[in-house]
Scaffold this motif. Structure first.
Motif, PDB file in Angstrom:
ATOM      1  N   LEU A  22      74.191  17.582  -8.661  1.00 17.70           N
ATOM      2  CA  LEU A  22      72.943  17.778  -8.042  1.00 17.70           C
ATOM      3  C   LEU A  22      72.488  16.801  -6.959  1.00 17.70           C
ATOM      4  CD1 LEU A  22      72.406  20.613 -11.068  1.00 17.70           C
ATOM      5  CD2 LEU A  22      73.177  20.825  -9.122  1.00 17.70           C
ATOM      6  N   SER A  31      74.182  19.782   6.115  1.00 20.81           N
ATOM      7  CA  SER A  31      73.431  20.967   4.789  1.00 20.81           C
ATOM      8  C   SER A  31      73.494  20.359   3.520  1.00 20.81           C
ATOM      9  CB  SER A  31      73.720  22.144   4.456  1.00 20.81           C
ATOM     10  OG  SER A  31      73.680  22.928   3.049  1.00 20.81           O
ATOM     11  N   GLU A  32      72.431  20.172   3.001  1.00 18.50           N
ATOM     12  CA  GLU A  32      72.384  19.321   1.603  1.00 18.50           C
ATOM     13  C   GLU A  32      73.453  20.575   0.087  1.00 18.50           C
ATOM     14  OE1 GLU A  32      68.975  16.956  -0.299  1.00 18.50           O
ATOM     15  OE2 GLU A  32      69.681  16.304   1.117  1.00 18.50           O
ATOM     16  N   ASP A  33      72.800  21.655   0.351  1.00 19.53           N
ATOM     17  CA  ASP A  33      73.741  22.493  -0.934  1.00 19.53           C
ATOM     18  C   ASP A  33      74.991  22.225  -0.190  1.00 19.53           C
ATOM     19  OD1 ASP A  33      71.965  22.992  -1.542  1.00 19.53           O
ATOM     20  OD2 ASP A  33      71.265  25.365  -0.528  1.00 19.53           O
ATOM     21  N   PHE A  56      74.620  24.821 -10.028  1.00 15.19           N
ATOM     22  CA  PHE A  56      74.218  24.919  -8.567  1.00 15.19           C
ATOM     23  C   PHE A  56      72.976  26.168  -8.611  1.00 15.19           C
ATOM     24  CE2 PHE A  56      75.306  25.445  -4.098  1.00 15.19           C
ATOM     25  CZ  PHE A  56      75.312  24.417  -3.527  1.00 15.19           C
ATOM     26  N   GLU A  59      70.129  26.267 -10.216  1.00 21.34           N
ATOM     27  CA  GLU A  59      68.820  25.082  -9.139  1.00 21.34           C
ATOM     28  C   GLU A  59      68.178  26.355  -7.670  1.00 21.34           C
ATOM     29  OE1 GLU A  59      67.920  21.669  -9.060  1.00 21.34           O
ATOM     30  OE2 GLU A  59      67.689  22.063 -11.045  1.00 21.34           O
ATOM     31  N   LYS A  60      68.580  27.284  -7.764  1.00 21.91           N
ATOM     32  CA  LYS A  60      68.685  28.509  -6.727  1.00 21.91           C
ATOM     33  C   LYS A  60      69.114  27.649  -5.622  1.00 21.91           C
ATOM     34  CE  LYS A  60      65.771  31.262  -8.963  1.00 21.91           C
ATOM     35  NZ  LYS A  60      66.603  31.595 -10.169  1.00 21.91           N
ATOM     36  N   ARG A  61      70.510  27.442  -5.199  1.00 22.27           N
ATOM     37  CA  ARG A  61      70.879  26.898  -4.060  1.00 22.27           C
ATOM     38  C   ARG A  61      72.415  28.028  -3.586  1.00 22.27           C
ATOM     39  NH1 ARG A  61      69.536  21.138  -2.983  1.00 22.27           N
ATOM     40  NH2 ARG A  61      69.340  20.425  -3.966  1.00 22.27           N
ATOM     41  N   ASP A  62      72.567  27.145  -2.721  1.00 21.56           N
ATOM     42  CA  ASP A  62      73.155  28.641  -1.063  1.00 21.56           C
ATOM     43  C   ASP A  62      74.465  28.189  -1.702  1.00 21.56           C
ATOM     44  OD1 ASP A  62      73.857  30.171   0.729  1.00 21.56           O
ATOM     45  OD2 ASP A  62      72.467  28.745   2.299  1.00 21.56           O
TER      46      ASP A  62
END
Length: 96
Positions: A22, A31-33, A56, A59-62
């Motif tokens: 993460l 994009s980091e995600d 992931f 952490e509210k990631r896309d």
């Protein structure tokens, strides 16, 4: 010439090691995600990747973040011969 590092197969991954992905950051504007999800896919066994996807999402990631070419990690995984279990993990988690 001798290799500097031996390839490690079937390494045991701790929860902390999985979570450390993460913190993976892109250095080329991607994009980091997308970048961290792709690096996790490239580095982990399917069971570890499933755990990573849970962290992931926590952490509210896309999951549907795209790379510079507009493809998602699911798009990439779907083209790989051994990507089926990873694709199933992503799809079950809500990737499109």
């Amino acid at each position: 010439m001798r290799k500097d590092k031996e390839k490690v197969i079937d390494e045991v991954w701790t929860e902390d090691h999985v979570k450390s992905y993460l913190n993976v950051r892109s250095h080329d504007g991607t994009s980091e995600d997308f970048h961290m999800l792709l690096k996790a896919y490239q580095s982990m066994r399917a069971s570890d990747f499933a755990l990573f996807v849970n962290f992931f999402l926590g952490e509210k990631r896309d999951l549907n973040a795209t790379g510079k070419d507009g493809r998602t990690v699911l798009d990439i995984v779907s083209t790989h011969r051994h990507g089926t279990p990873y694709g199933a993990i992503l799809t079950a988690a809500g990737a499109r």
